[in-house]
Design a protein around this motif. Sequence first.
Motif, mmCIF file in Angstrom:
data_model
loop_
_atom_site.group_PDB
_atom_site.id
_atom_site.type_symbol
_atom_site.label_atom_id
_atom_site.label_comp_id
_atom_site.label_asym_id
_atom_site.label_seq_id
_atom_site.Cartn_x
_atom_site.Cartn_y
_atom_site.Cartn_z
ATOM 1 N N MET A 1 -5.605 -30.715 -3.133
ATOM 2 C CA MET A 1 -4.294 -30.793 -3.743
ATOM 3 C C MET A 1 -4.250 -30.044 -5.074
ATOM 4 O O MET A 1 -3.220 -29.500 -5.444
ATOM 5 N N TYR A 2 -5.373 -30.002 -5.793
ATOM 6 C CA TYR A 2 -5.398 -29.298 -7.073
ATOM 7 C C TYR A 2 -5.201 -27.797 -6.887
ATOM 8 O O TYR A 2 -4.592 -27.145 -7.743
ATOM 9 N N THR A 3 -5.700 -27.262 -5.797
ATOM 10 C CA THR A 3 -5.488 -25.843 -5.510
ATOM 11 C C THR A 3 -4.009 -25.577 -5.286
ATOM 12 O O THR A 3 -3.455 -24.589 -5.800
ATOM 13 N N ARG A 4 -3.357 -26.434 -4.536
ATOM 14 C CA ARG A 4 -1.919 -26.258 -4.296
ATOM 15 C C ARG A 4 -1.134 -26.397 -5.597
ATOM 16 O O ARG A 4 -0.181 -25.654 -5.847
ATOM 17 N N LEU A 5 -1.558 -27.322 -6.441
ATOM 18 C CA LEU A 5 -0.908 -27.489 -7.738
ATOM 19 C C LEU A 5 -1.079 -26.226 -8.587
ATOM 20 O O LEU A 5 -0.127 -25.754 -9.212
ATOM 21 N N SER A 6 -2.269 -25.660 -8.590
ATOM 22 C CA SER A 6 -2.503 -24.458 -9.397
ATOM 23 C C SER A 6 -1.699 -23.273 -8.864
ATOM 24 O O SER A 6 -1.168 -22.481 -9.645
ATOM 25 N N LYS A 7 -1.571 -23.170 -7.549
ATOM 26 C CA LYS A 7 -0.760 -22.093 -6.973
ATOM 27 C C LYS A 7 0.700 -22.248 -7.369
ATOM 28 O O LYS A 7 1.360 -21.268 -7.743
ATOM 29 N N SER A 8 1.187 -23.459 -7.312
ATOM 30 C CA SER A 8 2.572 -23.731 -7.707
ATOM 31 C C SER A 8 2.792 -23.383 -9.176
ATOM 32 O O SER A 8 3.798 -22.759 -9.541
ATOM 33 N N MET A 9 1.849 -23.789 -10.019
ATOM 34 C CA MET A 9 1.962 -23.511 -11.453
ATOM 35 C C MET A 9 1.951 -22.017 -11.739
ATOM 36 O O MET A 9 2.701 -21.539 -12.597
ATOM 37 N N MET A 10 1.131 -21.269 -11.025
ATOM 38 C CA MET A 10 1.068 -19.818 -11.248
ATOM 39 C C MET A 10 2.379 -19.145 -10.857
ATOM 40 O O MET A 10 2.857 -18.249 -11.560
ATOM 41 N N VAL A 11 2.965 -19.568 -9.745
ATOM 42 C CA VAL A 11 4.251 -19.007 -9.323
ATOM 43 C C VAL A 11 5.335 -19.348 -10.338
ATOM 44 O O VAL A 11 6.146 -18.490 -10.723
ATOM 45 N N LEU A 12 5.358 -20.585 -10.799
ATOM 46 C CA LEU A 12 6.359 -20.994 -11.788
ATOM 47 C C LEU A 12 6.144 -20.279 -13.128
ATOM 48 O O LEU A 12 7.118 -19.947 -13.819
ATOM 49 N N ALA A 13 4.905 -20.027 -13.478
ATOM 50 C CA ALA A 13 4.624 -19.282 -14.713
ATOM 51 C C ALA A 13 5.156 -17.853 -14.607
ATOM 52 O O ALA A 13 5.734 -17.317 -15.568
ATOM 53 N N PHE A 14 5.001 -17.240 -13.441
ATOM 54 C CA PHE A 14 5.528 -15.889 -13.235
ATOM 55 C C PHE A 14 7.055 -15.915 -13.263
ATOM 56 O O PHE A 14 7.691 -15.002 -13.796
ATOM 57 N N ALA A 15 7.642 -16.968 -12.721
ATOM 58 C CA ALA A 15 9.099 -17.125 -12.755
ATOM 59 C C ALA A 15 9.587 -17.211 -14.200
ATOM 60 O O ALA A 15 10.601 -16.585 -14.555
ATOM 61 N N LEU A 16 8.885 -17.977 -15.019
ATOM 62 C CA LEU A 16 9.257 -18.098 -16.425
ATOM 63 C C LEU A 16 9.171 -16.744 -17.121
ATOM 64 O O LEU A 16 10.077 -16.348 -17.861
ATOM 65 N N TYR A 17 8.097 -16.031 -16.883
ATOM 66 C CA TYR A 17 7.922 -14.717 -17.497
ATOM 67 C C TYR A 17 9.058 -13.773 -17.093
ATOM 68 O O TYR A 17 9.688 -13.146 -17.951
ATOM 69 N N ALA A 18 9.332 -13.677 -15.797
ATOM 70 C CA ALA A 18 10.394 -12.787 -15.325
ATOM 71 C C ALA A 18 11.749 -13.207 -15.886
ATOM 72 O O ALA A 18 12.583 -12.358 -16.218
ATOM 73 N N SER A 19 11.969 -14.500 -16.015
ATOM 74 C CA SER A 19 13.218 -15.006 -16.597
ATOM 75 C C SER A 19 13.379 -14.560 -18.043
ATOM 76 O O SER A 19 14.465 -14.129 -18.458
ATOM 77 N N LEU A 20 12.302 -14.676 -18.814
ATOM 78 C CA LEU A 20 12.360 -14.278 -20.220
ATOM 79 C C LEU A 20 12.541 -12.769 -20.368
ATOM 80 O O LEU A 20 13.272 -12.310 -21.258
ATOM 81 N N VAL A 21 11.905 -11.999 -19.504
ATOM 82 C CA VAL A 21 12.080 -10.542 -19.539
ATOM 83 C C VAL A 21 13.534 -10.191 -19.257
ATOM 84 O O VAL A 21 14.149 -9.395 -19.986
ATOM 85 N N ALA A 22 14.110 -10.775 -18.212
ATOM 86 C CA ALA A 22 15.512 -10.509 -17.877
ATOM 87 C C ALA A 22 16.430 -10.973 -19.002
ATOM 88 O O ALA A 22 17.368 -10.255 -19.391
ATOM 89 N N PHE A 23 16.177 -12.161 -19.540
ATOM 90 C CA PHE A 23 16.974 -12.690 -20.641
ATOM 91 C C PHE A 23 16.950 -11.740 -21.838
ATOM 92 O O PHE A 23 17.993 -11.434 -22.429
ATOM 93 N N ASN A 24 15.755 -11.297 -22.209
ATOM 94 C CA ASN A 24 15.632 -10.378 -23.345
ATOM 95 C C ASN A 24 16.352 -9.057 -23.075
ATOM 96 O O ASN A 24 16.972 -8.494 -23.976
ATOM 97 N N ASN A 25 16.255 -8.554 -21.857
ATOM 98 C CA ASN A 25 16.926 -7.299 -21.524
ATOM 99 C C ASN A 25 18.441 -7.442 -21.549
ATOM 100 O O ASN A 25 19.146 -6.478 -21.835
ATOM 101 N N LEU A 26 18.931 -8.632 -21.248
ATOM 102 C CA LEU A 26 20.379 -8.868 -21.294
ATOM 103 C C LEU A 26 20.877 -9.125 -22.715
ATOM 104 O O LEU A 26 21.941 -8.646 -23.105
ATOM 105 N N THR A 27 20.118 -9.888 -23.488
ATOM 106 C CA THR A 27 20.585 -10.272 -24.821
ATOM 107 C C THR A 27 20.239 -9.251 -25.902
ATOM 108 O O THR A 27 20.828 -9.273 -26.979
ATOM 109 N N ASP A 28 19.280 -8.392 -25.645
ATOM 110 C CA ASP A 28 18.928 -7.309 -26.565
ATOM 111 C C ASP A 28 18.914 -6.014 -25.761
ATOM 112 O O ASP A 28 17.907 -5.310 -25.687
#
Length: 164
Positions: A1-28
């Motif tokens: 289960m810890y492997t599945r948790l780590s995979k989920s966390m990595m995907v969500l971390a990439f989602a956060l990064y892409a969100s911030l990149v898009a946000f910055n490109n829109l607001t600046d």
Amino acid sequence: MYTRLSKSMMVLAFALYASLVAFNNLTDYNSNFSITAHVLLMDTTFPDNQGLWRAIESPFLHHAAYALIIVTEILIAGLCWLGGLRLCQNIKNPSSFNQAKSLAILGLSLGFCLWFVGFMTIGGEWFLMWQSEVANGQQAAFRLVIIAAITLIYLTQKDEDNHR
């Protein structure tokens, strides 16, 4: 289960990064738009290089290319957020978890394509971005390509229940 948790966390971390990149490109908008314009104009590459015929001088096309980048970043973020949440919802069951990977795989693959094909291949090689000291995003793109690729490789490994 810890492997599945780590995979989920990595995907969500990439989602956060892409969100911030898009946000910055829109607001600046102008900060990274100017880099996109320099890449397409090829005005910061080596003077008198033989590839300058490839330069795009249309401001409309500069904005269109930048808009495509931002829309792609938003899609990457959305797919990774939805994919990560689906993974979390199915974290207890390895079989369901395996079936829930599709959106995350699409999001990470789209990220790989944007930063490898868009930035490193088209920007870096076609528009000779590597020649520019001002508008060269290849190192940042390379980091993202590696992060997306490693996460994809890890995510796509089949999950099994090791408790018999």
